[in-house]
Design a protein around this motif. Structure first.
Motif, PDB file in Angstrom:
ATOM      1  N   LEU A 264      54.954  48.444  43.241  1.00 11.62           N
ATOM      2  CA  LEU A 264      54.154  47.239  43.103  1.00 11.62           C
ATOM      3  C   LEU A 264      52.813  47.525  42.432  1.00 11.62           C
ATOM      4  O   LEU A 264      52.256  48.610  42.571  1.00 11.62           O
ATOM      5  CB  LEU A 264      53.897  46.612  44.481  1.00 11.62           C
ATOM      6  CG  LEU A 264      55.115  46.186  45.302  1.00 11.62           C
ATOM      7  CD1 LEU A 264      54.668  45.622  46.642  1.00 11.62           C
ATOM      8  CD2 LEU A 264      55.963  45.173  44.544  1.00 11.62           C
ATOM      9  N   THR A 265      52.301  46.539  41.730  1.00 10.58           N
ATOM     10  CA  THR A 265      50.933  46.635  41.215  1.00 10.58           C
ATOM     11  C   THR A 265      49.966  46.346  42.354  1.00 10.58           C
ATOM     12  O   THR A 265      50.351  45.852  43.428  1.00 10.58           O
ATOM     13  CB  THR A 265      50.702  45.613  40.096  1.00 10.58           C
ATOM     14  OG1 THR A 265      50.801  44.281  40.646  1.00 10.58           O
ATOM     15  CG2 THR A 265      51.732  45.780  38.979  1.00 10.58           C
ATOM     16  N   ASP A 266      48.676  46.622  42.131  1.00  3.97           N
ATOM     17  CA  ASP A 266      47.683  46.336  43.166  1.00  3.97           C
ATOM     18  C   ASP A 266      47.658  44.846  43.508  1.00  3.97           C
ATOM     19  O   ASP A 266      47.535  44.467  44.678  1.00  3.97           O
ATOM     20  CB  ASP A 266      46.297  46.786  42.704  1.00  3.97           C
ATOM     21  CG  ASP A 266      46.127  48.302  42.752  1.00  3.97           C
ATOM     22  OD1 ASP A 266      47.030  48.973  43.297  1.00  3.97           O
ATOM     23  OD2 ASP A 266      45.111  48.808  42.254  1.00  3.97           O
ATOM     24  N   ALA A 271      48.990  40.566  47.415  1.00  2.16           N
ATOM     25  CA  ALA A 271      49.695  39.316  47.723  1.00  2.16           C
ATOM     26  C   ALA A 271      50.646  39.494  48.900  1.00  2.16           C
ATOM     27  O   ALA A 271      50.726  38.634  49.790  1.00  2.16           O
ATOM     28  CB  ALA A 271      50.445  38.832  46.486  1.00  2.16           C
ATOM     29  N   VAL A 272      51.386  40.611  48.916  1.00  2.00           N
ATOM     30  CA  VAL A 272      52.302  40.869  50.028  1.00  2.00           C
ATOM     31  C   VAL A 272      51.527  41.021  51.333  1.00  2.00           C
ATOM     32  O   VAL A 272      51.891  40.412  52.358  1.00  2.00           O
ATOM     33  CB  VAL A 272      53.150  42.127  49.747  1.00  2.00           C
ATOM     34  CG1 VAL A 272      53.946  42.517  50.990  1.00  2.00           C
ATOM     35  CG2 VAL A 272      54.084  41.898  48.569  1.00  2.00           C
ATOM     36  N   LEU A 273      50.475  41.806  51.318  1.00  2.00           N
ATOM     37  CA  LEU A 273      49.701  42.020  52.539  1.00  2.00           C
ATOM     38  C   LEU A 273      49.046  40.731  53.021  1.00  2.00           C
ATOM     39  O   LEU A 273      49.002  40.457  54.230  1.00  2.00           O
ATOM     40  CB  LEU A 273      48.637  43.099  52.296  1.00  2.00           C
ATOM     41  CG  LEU A 273      49.165  44.525  52.162  1.00  2.00           C
ATOM     42  CD1 LEU A 273      48.080  45.444  51.609  1.00  2.00           C
ATOM     43  CD2 LEU A 273      49.652  45.045  53.511  1.00  2.00           C
ATOM     44  N   ARG A 283      40.215  36.745  53.162  1.00  2.00           N
ATOM     45  CA  ARG A 283      40.799  37.055  51.860  1.00  2.00           C
ATOM     46  C   ARG A 283      40.701  38.547  51.559  1.00  2.00           C
ATOM     47  O   ARG A 283      39.663  39.171  51.757  1.00  2.00           O
ATOM     48  CB  ARG A 283      40.092  36.271  50.753  1.00  2.00           C
ATOM     49  CG  ARG A 283      40.439  34.780  50.724  1.00  2.00           C
ATOM     50  CD  ARG A 283      39.796  34.083  49.542  1.00  2.00           C
ATOM     51  NE  ARG A 283      38.340  34.155  49.609  1.00  2.00           N
ATOM     52  CZ  ARG A 283      37.584  34.871  48.784  1.00  2.00           C
ATOM     53  NH1 ARG A 283      38.141  35.615  47.845  1.00  2.00           N
ATOM     54  NH2 ARG A 283      36.271  34.878  48.907  1.00  2.00           N
ATOM     55  N   LEU A 284      41.794  39.106  51.086  1.00  2.00           N
ATOM     56  CA  LEU A 284      41.812  40.486  50.619  1.00  2.00           C
ATOM     57  C   LEU A 284      41.435  40.473  49.140  1.00  2.00           C
ATOM     58  O   LEU A 284      42.121  39.856  48.321  1.00  2.00           O
ATOM     59  CB  LEU A 284      43.201  41.103  50.804  1.00  2.00           C
ATOM     60  CG  LEU A 284      43.835  40.974  52.198  1.00  2.00           C
ATOM     61  CD1 LEU A 284      45.197  41.660  52.203  1.00  2.00           C
ATOM     62  CD2 LEU A 284      42.936  41.543  53.272  1.00  2.00           C
ATOM     63  N   SER A 289      43.530  53.119  46.088  1.00  2.00           N
ATOM     64  CA  SER A 289      44.758  53.898  45.930  1.00  2.00           C
ATOM     65  C   SER A 289      45.351  54.203  47.303  1.00  2.00           C
ATOM     66  O   SER A 289      44.628  54.463  48.265  1.00  2.00           O
ATOM     67  CB  SER A 289      44.476  55.192  45.165  1.00  2.00           C
ATOM     68  OG  SER A 289      43.541  55.988  45.874  1.00  2.00           O
ATOM     69  N   LEU A 290      46.675  54.154  47.391  1.00  2.00           N
ATOM     70  CA  LEU A 290      47.376  54.364  48.650  1.00  2.00           C
ATOM     71  C   LEU A 290      48.064  55.725  48.657  1.00  2.00           C
ATOM     72  O   LEU A 290      48.544  56.191  47.627  1.00  2.00           O
ATOM     73  CB  LEU A 290      48.421  53.272  48.872  1.00  2.00           C
ATOM     74  CG  LEU A 290      47.914  51.825  48.932  1.00  2.00           C
ATOM     75  CD1 LEU A 290      49.087  50.886  49.181  1.00  2.00           C
ATOM     76  CD2 LEU A 290      46.862  51.657  50.012  1.00  2.00           C
TER      77      LEU A 290
END
Length: 412
Positions: A264-266, A271-273, A283-284, A289-290
């Protein structure tokens, strides 16, 4: 290789006059070494770590969640920098939809357990701090203490311990030169994927994606969230603001067989989170980086093996669903030094530690293992059952208070 033997090796040694080896200069090992230096004034203490002393640990960004009891312990050791820590003021544990409509769920129809420092009559439930910002002051405090008592306290940084050998009256520590100690404490943990397997083990077939989130300014300060989703728990832990921005640490657990996070892109990850987390998070705005870690249970049946004691991740590596791994290790450290401080034969002190720590240790191992396994189950109605349990706990004030005390101080 030559062996240096303690002059007291042939005789019984009381717990307050022992030669103690501490293997591992992470948070648990440094805390134990400092406690022993403070509370066992006759003990000779040697701290071993493979990490060179000139390596700067302060910038290590890994995030640690500390319970209130752990913070109080570090404050007593004068090794806590409150300016870089973020107090946890509230904790919300919730179940993501879909949920069964049920009167227990309340108007929002979303089951959750909410804990607050104000309700518990404390300034904070705990704190969140980076690994480097915790280890650096602990290490500085240890080095300062050792400099004042060089004949009693010593450090062997850049000296990996290659082996431990149990002896009838002590432990042989092989760090290039074999030395005999009365007691050795292993506090080197590491991550699940790199550990030698212990007596109790289970691979959860889950990954944890760990990183940092930037939150909108309307997000509540000091709020921690644990969200149970169909695939696994998502934890958002408050970090101290930086450059005026509100930040949080992220622990996002997903099944390895269904892990699409890497592709996934950032923007897609955000959006998923956002869809998984409750609206109260806010709001996120950005995601750092993960890093990905495999998750599993890896535990010893006993903390004590002769004159060798294991604490923290060296004794039990847990699923992060409860965020209690380091807190268990710090409680292990305190219990051990407190038992040794009482004096008497070392064996008696170690038996006492084993009995004292068992309820807290096994309760946490069982709870985290059970929760982690449930996310692999695909039973119909399981999310609803989990939601009902959360709602019932929220309604049961005495049980909720007991849960808060357990989180802050462990099982006593």
């Amino acid at each position: 290789m030559r062996t240096i033997q303690s002059p007291d090796a042939a005789s019984a040694v009381s717990a307050d006059r022992l030669r103690l080896a501490v293997v591992g200069a992470g948070p648990a090992g440094l805390t134990l070494a400092l406690l022993a230096a403070q509370l066992l004034p006759q003990a000779q203490i040697t701290l071993f770590d493979a990490r060179p002393l000139n390596r700067d640990v302060s910038a290590d960004p890994r995030t640690l969640a500390l319970a209130l009891g752990s913070v109080q312990l570090l404050q007593r050791l004068q090794a806590w920098d409150a300016s870089v820590a973020q107090p946890i003021l509230t904790v919300s544990v919730s179940q993501a939809p879909p949920n069964l409509r049920h009167p227990l769920f309340g108007p929002a129809e979303e089951p959750a357990v909410s804990l607050s420092a104000q309700e518990q009559g404390v300034s904070a439930l705990g704190a969140v701090i980076s690994y480097g910002q915790l280890v650096a002051p602990l290490q500085a405090r240890w080095l300062a203490r050792a400099a004042l008592e060089p004949g009693r306290l010593s450090s062997r940084f850049g000296t990996p311990v290659q082996g431990l050998k149990a002896l009838g009256d002590g432990v042989e520590v092989d760090a290039g030169i074999a030395e005999q100690f009365d007691l050795a404490v292993v506090a080197e943990g590491g991550i699940f994927a790199e550990q030698a397997r212990k007596a109790i083990q289970h691979d959860y077939q889950q990954n944890a994606w760990v990183g940092t989130l930037t939150l909108a300014n309307e997000s509540p300060l000091g709020a921690a969230y644990e969200r149970f989703t169909r695939h696994g728990p998502v934890a958002v832990l408050p970090l101290a603001p930086k450059a005026g921005e509100r930040r949080a640490a992220l622990v996002w657990c997903v099944p390895q067989a269904e892990d699409d996070a890497a592709g996934l892109t950032d923007a897609q990850r955000l959006a998923v989170l956002q869809s998984l987390l409750p609206d109260s998070v806010g709001r996120l705005q950005a995601i750092g980086s993960l890093k990905c870690f495999a998750l599993g249970l890896n535990a010893e049946r006993s903390l004590v093996d002769g004159r060798i004691v294991r604490i923290g991740n060296a004794a039990q590596t847990l699923h992060p669903v409860a965020g209690q791994g380091l807190n268990l290790g710090l409680r292990d450290a305190y219990a051990l030094v407190d038992a040794l401080r009482a004096g008497g034969p070392i064996e008696a002190a170690l038996r006492g530690v084993e009995w004292q720590r068992a309820p807290d240790r096994w309760a946490m191992i069982a709870a985290t293992d059970f929760l982690a396994r449930t996310f692999a189950w695909r039973w119909p109605g399981l999310p609803i059952a989990r939601g009902l349990a959360l709602a019932a706990l929220q309604a049961a004030t005495p049980l909720k208070k007991a849960l808060a005390r357990q989180m802050m101080f462990g099982r006593r």
